[in-house]
Design an enzyme around this catalytic site. Sequence first.
Site, PDB file in Angstrom:
ATOM      1  N   TRP A 133      -9.149  49.288 -10.726  1.00 27.97           N
ATOM      2  CA  TRP A 133      -8.900  49.220 -12.168  1.00 27.97           C
ATOM      3  C   TRP A 133      -9.462  47.956 -12.811  1.00 27.97           C
ATOM      4  O   TRP A 133      -9.488  47.828 -14.016  1.00 27.97           O
ATOM      5  CB  TRP A 133      -7.389  49.288 -12.429  1.00 27.97           C
ATOM      6  CG  TRP A 133      -6.823  50.666 -12.343  1.00 27.97           C
ATOM      7  CD1 TRP A 133      -7.504  51.843 -12.170  1.00 27.97           C
ATOM      8  CD2 TRP A 133      -5.431  51.026 -12.447  1.00 27.97           C
ATOM      9  NE1 TRP A 133      -6.627  52.897 -12.160  1.00 27.97           N
ATOM     10  CE2 TRP A 133      -5.350  52.422 -12.325  1.00 27.97           C
ATOM     11  CE3 TRP A 133      -4.255  50.296 -12.616  1.00 27.97           C
ATOM     12  CZ2 TRP A 133      -4.136  53.105 -12.383  1.00 27.97           C
ATOM     13  CZ3 TRP A 133      -3.048  50.964 -12.669  1.00 27.97           C
ATOM     14  CH2 TRP A 133      -2.986  52.358 -12.562  1.00 27.97           C
ATOM     15  N   LYS A 134      -9.825  46.985 -12.009  1.00 27.82           N
ATOM     16  CA  LYS A 134     -10.303  45.695 -12.531  1.00 27.82           C
ATOM     17  C   LYS A 134      -9.251  45.130 -13.491  1.00 27.82           C
ATOM     18  O   LYS A 134      -8.064  45.388 -13.297  1.00 27.82           O
ATOM     19  CB  LYS A 134     -11.691  45.868 -13.161  1.00 27.82           C
ATOM     20  CG  LYS A 134     -12.650  46.588 -12.181  1.00 27.82           C
ATOM     21  CD  LYS A 134     -14.065  46.597 -12.580  1.00 27.82           C
ATOM     22  CE  LYS A 134     -14.874  47.335 -11.515  1.00 27.82           C
ATOM     23  NZ  LYS A 134     -16.306  47.319 -11.774  1.00 27.82           N
ATOM     24  N   HIS A 155     -15.607  41.642  -3.913  1.00 25.93           N
ATOM     25  CA  HIS A 155     -16.260  42.451  -4.947  1.00 25.93           C
ATOM     26  C   HIS A 155     -17.359  41.615  -5.611  1.00 25.93           C
ATOM     27  O   HIS A 155     -17.212  40.406  -5.773  1.00 25.93           O
ATOM     28  CB  HIS A 155     -15.221  42.908  -5.985  1.00 25.93           C
ATOM     29  CG  HIS A 155     -15.763  43.962  -6.902  1.00 25.93           C
ATOM     30  ND1 HIS A 155     -16.571  43.660  -7.962  1.00 25.93           N
ATOM     31  CD2 HIS A 155     -15.632  45.308  -6.884  1.00 25.93           C
ATOM     32  CE1 HIS A 155     -16.924  44.795  -8.572  1.00 25.93           C
ATOM     33  NE2 HIS A 155     -16.363  45.803  -7.934  1.00 25.93           N
ATOM     34  N   GLU A 182     -18.129  41.231  -8.570  1.00 26.67           N
ATOM     35  CA  GLU A 182     -17.683  40.471  -9.748  1.00 26.67           C
ATOM     36  C   GLU A 182     -17.036  39.160  -9.320  1.00 26.67           C
ATOM     37  O   GLU A 182     -17.183  38.141  -9.990  1.00 26.67           O
ATOM     38  CB  GLU A 182     -16.727  41.340 -10.583  1.00 26.67           C
ATOM     39  CG  GLU A 182     -17.491  42.445 -11.297  1.00 26.67           C
ATOM     40  CD  GLU A 182     -16.695  43.711 -11.559  1.00 26.67           C
ATOM     41  OE1 GLU A 182     -15.454  43.683 -11.469  1.00 26.67           O
ATOM     42  OE2 GLU A 182     -17.334  44.743 -11.857  1.00 26.67           O
ATOM     43  N   GLY A 225     -20.681  50.020 -13.426  1.00 28.03           N
ATOM     44  CA  GLY A 225     -20.338  50.031 -14.849  1.00 28.03           C
ATOM     45  C   GLY A 225     -21.510  50.286 -15.768  1.00 28.03           C
ATOM     46  O   GLY A 225     -21.417  50.091 -16.977  1.00 28.03           O
ATOM     47  N   SER A 253     -20.630  53.678 -10.704  1.00 25.27           N
ATOM     48  CA  SER A 253     -20.732  54.815 -11.634  1.00 25.27           C
ATOM     49  C   SER A 253     -20.434  56.165 -10.969  1.00 25.27           C
ATOM     50  O   SER A 253     -21.056  57.172 -11.302  1.00 25.27           O
ATOM     51  CB  SER A 253     -22.100  54.827 -12.327  1.00 25.27           C
ATOM     52  OG  SER A 253     -22.289  53.622 -13.053  1.00 25.27           O
ATOM     53  N   GLY A 259     -14.566  52.498 -10.416  1.00 26.03           N
ATOM     54  CA  GLY A 259     -14.039  51.693 -11.517  1.00 26.03           C
ATOM     55  C   GLY A 259     -13.634  52.571 -12.687  1.00 26.03           C
ATOM     56  O   GLY A 259     -12.544  53.156 -12.699  1.00 26.03           O
TER      57      GLY A 259
HETATM   58  O1  LIG Z   1     -17.212  48.137  -9.278  1.00 25.64           O
HETATM   59  C1  LIG Z   1     -16.890  49.288  -9.089  1.00 25.64           C
HETATM   60  C2  LIG Z   1     -15.745  49.602  -8.225  1.00 25.64           C
HETATM   61  O2  LIG Z   1     -15.341  48.497  -7.502  1.00 25.64           O
HETATM   62  C3  LIG Z   1     -17.606  50.412  -9.727  1.00 25.64           C
HETATM   63  O3  LIG Z   1     -17.297  50.436 -11.071  1.00 25.64           O
HETATM   64  P1  LIG Z   1     -17.757  51.716 -11.945  1.00 25.64           P
HETATM   65  O4  LIG Z   1     -17.254  52.933 -11.218  1.00 25.64           O
HETATM   66  O5  LIG Z   1     -17.096  51.517 -13.276  1.00 25.64           O
HETATM   67  O6  LIG Z   1     -19.256  51.685 -12.000  1.00 25.64           O
END
Ligand SMILES: O=C(CO)COP(=O)(O)O
Length: 251
Positions: free
Chosen positions: A10-11, A95, A97, A173, A213, A234
């Site tokens: 979910w970030k 991750h 990020e 994303g 994605s 995500g």
């Molecule tokens: O970073 C992600 C999962 O950890 C992928 O994010 P998305 O599915 O939004 O591209």
Amino acid sequence: MRKPIIAGNWKMNKTLSEAMSFVEEVKNSVPASDKVDAAVCASALFLAPMVEAVKGTDLKIGSQNVSDKDSGAYTGEISPVALKDLNVTYAIIGHSERREYYSETDEFINSKTKKTFEHGLTPILCCGETLEEREGGKFEEVIRTQLTADLAGLTEDQVSNLVIAYEPIWAIGTGKSATEKDAQESCKFVRDVVASLYNENVAEAVRVQYGGSVKPENIKEYMAQPDIDGALVGGASLEPASFLALLEAVK
Ligand SMILES: O=C(CO)COP(=O)(O)O
């Protein structure tokens, strides 16, 4: 046979009430855990009530981060001891990020992975390359370097029980998902690196997710690939209907 694992990341999204209404909506509709492992990795703020709410169901809860220390003067960190005490199942580690915005190094990621195993949580270890690295022909070198450092000192048994999420940074994303052929080749390469660092048995056992994605519309194509054992998702994990559709497509 490796069991598929679909995990939502979910970030930094949702409030407590949003998180709880999601859990209430999906927890009894998740497919049986003998078919697929289903998890949501939420903000540390919501883990305790979420774990309580999913008790007795097939939905598991994960943290998005974990400290490499048990306890002590580490302001803002999340203790693996406390996560285990809550009955949290997974912890996302490394991750992209966190590597990019919080300067997490492979050495630190390795230390967190060891600590997570020490306390009986299952790490979801992330690796992946930037677009520049892929276009520059550096994919293999980047992934091999990350995994060699991230897995250093782990036992065969630990790596066999690990989940590795291969997430190409350019696909996160962006809506620009990797083709299923590219994702398969990349996940196979991850498995080959594990085989070279350990052996074929460990490489056969480790579960490799694709992330970037992934949505209900494309998950089946990924899951049809022999080296893709699941997805770390995500955006498409944020809505109950979409999360359940991901799981339905896999079971
Ligand atoms: O970073 C992600 C999962 O950890 C992928 O994010 P998305 O599915 O939004 O591209």
